[in-house]
Design an enzyme around this catalytic site. Structure first.
Site, PDB file in Angstrom:
ATOM      1  N   TYR A  35      42.746  37.772  30.436  1.00 57.79           N
ATOM      2  CA  TYR A  35      43.865  37.175  31.190  1.00 57.79           C
ATOM      3  C   TYR A  35      44.071  35.724  30.766  1.00 57.79           C
ATOM      4  O   TYR A  35      45.177  35.322  30.386  1.00 57.79           O
ATOM      5  CB  TYR A  35      43.604  37.264  32.702  1.00 57.79           C
ATOM      6  CG  TYR A  35      44.488  36.335  33.523  1.00 57.79           C
ATOM      7  CD1 TYR A  35      45.856  36.570  33.646  1.00 57.79           C
ATOM      8  CD2 TYR A  35      43.956  35.203  34.161  1.00 57.79           C
ATOM      9  CE1 TYR A  35      46.673  35.710  34.377  1.00 57.79           C
ATOM     10  CE2 TYR A  35      44.758  34.347  34.897  1.00 57.79           C
ATOM     11  CZ  TYR A  35      46.123  34.597  35.008  1.00 57.79           C
ATOM     12  OH  TYR A  35      46.924  33.755  35.723  1.00 57.79           O
ATOM     13  N   LYS A  38      47.227  33.832  28.862  1.00 58.48           N
ATOM     14  CA  LYS A  38      47.999  32.719  29.448  1.00 58.48           C
ATOM     15  C   LYS A  38      47.898  31.486  28.536  1.00 58.48           C
ATOM     16  O   LYS A  38      48.884  30.760  28.356  1.00 58.48           O
ATOM     17  CB  LYS A  38      47.479  32.375  30.847  1.00 58.48           C
ATOM     18  CG  LYS A  38      47.770  33.404  31.924  1.00 58.48           C
ATOM     19  CD  LYS A  38      49.252  33.612  32.229  1.00 58.48           C
ATOM     20  CE  LYS A  38      49.903  32.443  32.905  1.00 58.48           C
ATOM     21  NZ  LYS A  38      51.286  32.782  33.369  1.00 58.48           N
TER      22      LYS A  38
HETATM   23  P1  NAD Z   1      51.742  38.735  40.734  1.00 65.01           P
HETATM   24  O1  NAD Z   1      50.900  39.679  39.951  1.00 65.01           O
HETATM   25  O2  NAD Z   1      51.676  38.756  42.213  1.00 65.01           O
HETATM   26  O3  NAD Z   1      53.265  38.923  40.337  1.00 65.01           O
HETATM   27  C1  NAD Z   1      53.684  39.090  39.008  1.00 65.01           C
HETATM   28  C2  NAD Z   1      55.142  39.528  39.018  1.00 65.01           C
HETATM   29  O4  NAD Z   1      55.568  39.655  37.654  1.00 65.01           O
HETATM   30  C3  NAD Z   1      55.375  40.893  39.681  1.00 65.01           C
HETATM   31  O5  NAD Z   1      56.516  40.839  40.506  1.00 65.01           O
HETATM   32  C4  NAD Z   1      55.598  41.842  38.513  1.00 65.01           C
HETATM   33  O6  NAD Z   1      56.444  42.941  38.829  1.00 65.01           O
HETATM   34  C5  NAD Z   1      56.234  40.904  37.497  1.00 65.01           C
HETATM   35  N1  NAD Z   1      56.019  41.353  36.111  1.00 65.01           N
HETATM   36  C6  NAD Z   1      54.837  41.734  35.541  1.00 65.01           C
HETATM   37  N2  NAD Z   1      55.038  42.128  34.273  1.00 65.01           N
HETATM   38  C7  NAD Z   1      56.364  41.978  34.029  1.00 65.01           C
HETATM   39  C8  NAD Z   1      57.181  42.212  32.902  1.00 65.01           C
HETATM   40  N3  NAD Z   1      56.673  42.696  31.745  1.00 65.01           N
HETATM   41  N4  NAD Z   1      58.504  41.937  32.980  1.00 65.01           N
HETATM   42  C9  NAD Z   1      59.036  41.451  34.126  1.00 65.01           C
HETATM   43  N5  NAD Z   1      58.316  41.247  35.246  1.00 65.01           N
HETATM   44  C10 NAD Z   1      56.986  41.503  35.195  1.00 65.01           C
HETATM   45  O7  NAD Z   1      51.377  37.290  40.170  1.00 65.01           O
HETATM   46  P2  NAD Z   1      51.228  35.899  40.948  1.00 65.01           P
HETATM   47  O8  NAD Z   1      49.864  35.795  41.501  1.00 65.01           O
HETATM   48  O9  NAD Z   1      52.405  35.713  41.825  1.00 65.01           O
HETATM   49  O10 NAD Z   1      51.319  34.885  39.701  1.00 65.01           O
HETATM   50  C11 NAD Z   1      52.584  34.415  39.237  1.00 65.01           C
HETATM   51  C12 NAD Z   1      52.368  33.476  38.072  1.00 65.01           C
HETATM   52  O11 NAD Z   1      51.561  32.386  38.492  1.00 65.01           O
HETATM   53  C13 NAD Z   1      51.632  34.110  36.886  1.00 65.01           C
HETATM   54  O12 NAD Z   1      52.199  33.621  35.704  1.00 65.01           O
HETATM   55  C14 NAD Z   1      50.189  33.622  37.039  1.00 65.01           C
HETATM   56  O13 NAD Z   1      49.551  33.551  35.794  1.00 65.01           O
HETATM   57  C15 NAD Z   1      50.437  32.245  37.628  1.00 65.01           C
HETATM   58  N6  NAD Z   1      49.351  31.710  38.469  1.00 65.01           N
HETATM   59  C16 NAD Z   1      48.843  32.467  39.492  1.00 65.01           C
HETATM   60  C17 NAD Z   1      47.860  31.917  40.328  1.00 65.01           C
HETATM   61  C18 NAD Z   1      47.289  32.702  41.484  1.00 65.01           C
HETATM   62  O14 NAD Z   1      46.336  32.230  42.127  1.00 65.01           O
HETATM   63  N7  NAD Z   1      47.811  33.869  41.821  1.00 65.01           N
HETATM   64  C19 NAD Z   1      47.392  30.617  40.103  1.00 65.01           C
HETATM   65  C20 NAD Z   1      47.931  29.890  39.005  1.00 65.01           C
HETATM   66  C21 NAD Z   1      48.919  30.440  38.215  1.00 65.01           C
HETATM   67  O1  DAU Z   2      42.601  29.982  39.048  1.00 68.69           O
HETATM   68  C1  DAU Z   2      43.876  30.545  39.047  1.00 68.69           C
HETATM   69  C2  DAU Z   2      43.767  32.051  38.954  1.00 68.69           C
HETATM   70  O2  DAU Z   2      43.269  32.501  40.215  1.00 68.69           O
HETATM   71  C3  DAU Z   2      45.079  32.730  38.622  1.00 68.69           C
HETATM   72  O3  DAU Z   2      45.498  32.335  37.355  1.00 68.69           O
HETATM   73  C4  DAU Z   2      44.940  34.251  38.674  1.00 68.69           C
HETATM   74  O4  DAU Z   2      46.207  34.861  38.467  1.00 68.69           O
HETATM   75  C5  DAU Z   2      44.408  34.640  40.039  1.00 68.69           C
HETATM   76  O5  DAU Z   2      44.180  36.034  40.069  1.00 68.69           O
HETATM   77  C6  DAU Z   2      43.108  33.886  40.359  1.00 68.69           C
HETATM   78  O6  DAU Z   2      42.018  34.353  39.509  1.00 68.69           O
HETATM   79  P1  DAU Z   2      40.532  34.597  40.088  1.00 68.69           P
HETATM   80  O7  DAU Z   2      39.850  35.547  39.212  1.00 68.69           O
HETATM   81  O8  DAU Z   2      39.869  33.306  40.400  1.00 68.69           O
HETATM   82  O9  DAU Z   2      40.938  35.278  41.521  1.00 68.69           O
HETATM   83  P2  DAU Z   2      40.344  36.528  42.304  1.00 68.69           P
HETATM   84  O10 DAU Z   2      40.962  36.516  43.676  1.00 68.69           O
HETATM   85  O11 DAU Z   2      40.377  37.775  41.536  1.00 68.69           O
HETATM   86  O12 DAU Z   2      38.808  36.132  42.482  1.00 68.69           O
HETATM   87  C7  DAU Z   2      38.421  34.931  43.160  1.00 68.69           C
HETATM   88  C8  DAU Z   2      36.903  34.836  43.091  1.00 68.69           C
HETATM   89  O13 DAU Z   2      36.338  35.884  43.912  1.00 68.69           O
HETATM   90  C9  DAU Z   2      36.328  35.070  41.707  1.00 68.69           C
HETATM   91  O14 DAU Z   2      35.194  34.243  41.541  1.00 68.69           O
HETATM   92  C10 DAU Z   2      35.918  36.544  41.712  1.00 68.69           C
HETATM   93  C11 DAU Z   2      35.537  36.779  43.149  1.00 68.69           C
HETATM   94  N1  DAU Z   2      35.790  38.139  43.704  1.00 68.69           N
HETATM   95  C12 DAU Z   2      37.023  38.681  43.505  1.00 68.69           C
HETATM   96  C13 DAU Z   2      37.337  39.925  44.041  1.00 68.69           C
HETATM   97  C14 DAU Z   2      38.682  40.545  43.816  1.00 68.69           C
HETATM   98  C15 DAU Z   2      34.819  38.784  44.439  1.00 68.69           C
HETATM   99  O15 DAU Z   2      33.695  38.265  44.632  1.00 68.69           O
HETATM  100  N2  DAU Z   2      35.109  40.005  44.972  1.00 68.69           N
HETATM  101  C16 DAU Z   2      36.332  40.610  44.794  1.00 68.69           C
HETATM  102  O16 DAU Z   2      36.543  41.760  45.287  1.00 68.69           O
END
Ligand code: NAD
Ligand code: DAU
Length: 351
Positions: free
Chosen positions: A157, A161
């Site tokens: 992942y 990115k």
């Molecule tokens: P998410 O998985 O909840 O949503 C992703 C969205 O993108 C979905 O609506 C999906 O349908 C759409 N998508 C996926 N593949 C696609 C494609 N090929 N074409 C068009 N649409 C597509 O993700 P999120 O957690 O909302 O993250 C959004 C952005 O923020 C991402 O770029 C992620 O890397 C970034 N980001 C997320 C976090 C986090 O903690 N979730 C933190 C920092 C950055």
């Molecule tokens: O730091 C930003 C990122 O945060 C984003 O870019 C990603 O899109 C987002 O998914 C998130 O990544 P993480 O891997 O940090 O998030 P996640 O919620 O999957 O996991 C958070 C922490 O918890 C990580 O250390 C793994 C742990 N974990 C996760 C899951 C799903 C567990 O211990 N148990 C679980 O079931």
């Protein structure tokens, strides 16, 4: 309201993207085009409240599909692109890295191609790329990521990115496309898909199922309430400098196990269960391969240059989040039906 700008928001049906769509529609007279492929993570129910808004348009399209992008650019002629669409879950990237290369790398490259082709005049244009702190790798006990930290992605992942970030910056240097990149820490809040830690914990407590904590639970994440992220993006997009990068973080480092225990206490209280009831559900399970130990952000550039500060304290943000999931049981039931069960079983059967 007459629109004075068209913003193409990709991934607007996902977790963070849906907050962005709602925010920009409600705050500005902009025309918002939500381009989303509606993968497992995309859900139009995340935007029920703004369906029918005169400035809102939805286009079901895939950023891997260049013809679709051409059609959408020709039709809407966007001034800004705010690029959220991505495969976003680290565990899924470990199971299927190619899907992450296709959407996150090739999809972003396709959008950049479209911007370059359709933006003859660059005045007033902006390609805002939403990225993650995971591109910087993993920290030890001390120190913070800053805009100067070298890239060191360690999961499929974060590698995808990181690659997309490089392409965005390369388009600025080579073709002068006005770009901004922001790299943010872990978001939480309403509408987060229950594959990520916080909604997994909430949902498992609700159903009295085991709570999987990877490894020994000492990994640290820097949690940020999703609206604070959107406010930062709004500020950076309007007042940030093109060609620059901004880091966004919550000043809220928590060990996973401490976060899980906090959620257990909040949920026991809200559900009228005895204190300690939910903690009994915690199970330490096999670690995530290559699990990054610690993320923490130094957001001082954003704070000093643009005056941003996170507004939602974690105690409040977590309560608000739990309240939302308890209220929106139907939403949770909807997204955890069908294919979700198979994913969950596959994810946890070997742990
Ligand atoms: P998410 O998985 O909840 O949503 C992703 C969205 O993108 C979905 O609506 C999906 O349908 C759409 N998508 C996926 N593949 C696609 C494609 N090929 N074409 C068009 N649409 C597509 O993700 P999120 O957690 O909302 O993250 C959004 C952005 O923020 C991402 O770029 C992620 O890397 C970034 N980001 C997320 C976090 C986090 O903690 N979730 C933190 C920092 C950055
Ligand atoms: O730091 C930003 C990122 O945060 C984003 O870019 C990603 O899109 C987002 O998914 C998130 O990544 P993480 O891997 O940090 O998030 P996640 O919620 O999957 O996991 C958070 C922490 O918890 C990580 O250390 C793994 C742990 N974990 C996760 C899951 C799903 C567990 O211990 N148990 C679980 O079931």
């Amino acid at each position: 309201m007459k629109s004075d700008k068209t913003i193409l928001i990709t991934g607007g049906a996902g977790f963070i993207g849906s907050h962005a769509v709602r925010h920009f529609i409600n705050k500005y007279p902009y025309r918002i085009v939500n381009l989303d492929a509606l993968t497992y993570a995309g859900n139009l129910n995340n935007l029920k409240d703004i369906q029918g808004h005169p400035n809102y348009h939805f286009e079901k399209a895939d950023i891997r599909d260049r013809d679709a992008l051409d059609r959408i650019f020709n039709f809407y002629k966007p001034d800004w692109i705010m690029h959220f669409a991505a495969e976003s879950h680290v565990d899924r990237s470990i199971m299927d890295p190619l899907a992450f290369i296709e959407t996150n790398v090739l999809g972003t490259a396709n959008l950049l191609l479209a911007a370059r082709k359709h933006w003859q005049e660059l005045q007033g244009k902006l390609f805002y790329h939403v990225s993650t702190d995971e591109v910087f790798g993993s920290l030890g006990a001390e120190g913070y990521f800053s805009e100067d930290t070298p890239y060191d992605p360690r999961s499929p992942y974060s590698a995808s990115k990181a690659s997309s970030d490089h392409f965005v910056r390369a388009y600025h240097h080579t073709y002068h496309i006005p770009v901004i990149v922001s790299n943010c820490s872990n978001n939480y809040g309403p509408y987060q898909f229950p594959e990520k830690l916080i909604p997994v914990v909430i949902q498992n407590i609700l159903n009295e199922k085991p709570i999987p904590v990877y490894g020994d639970g000492t990994n640290i994440r820097d949690w940020l309430y999703v609206q604070d992220h959107i406010d930062a993006i709004d500020l950076i997009a309007h007042r940030g400098k093109t060609g620059e990068t901004y880091l966004i973080g919550g000043h809220n480092e928590l060990r996973n196990i401490d976060l899980v225990r906090l959620l257990c206490n909040i949920m026991d209280h809200k559900l009228g269960r005895t204190k300690g009831h939910s903690e009994n559900l915690i199970r330490f399970v096999k670690d995530r391969p290559g699990h990054d130990q610690r993320y923490a952000i130094d957001a001082s550039k954003l704070e000093k240059n643009l005056g941003w500060l996170p507004m939602i304290k974690p105690e409040i943000g977590l309560e608000m989040t739990v309240d939302w999931y308890l209220k929106e049981k139907e939403w949770l039931a909807g997204v955890t039906s069908g294919a979700y069960q198979a994913y969950y079983e596959q994810q946890y059967q070997n742990r």
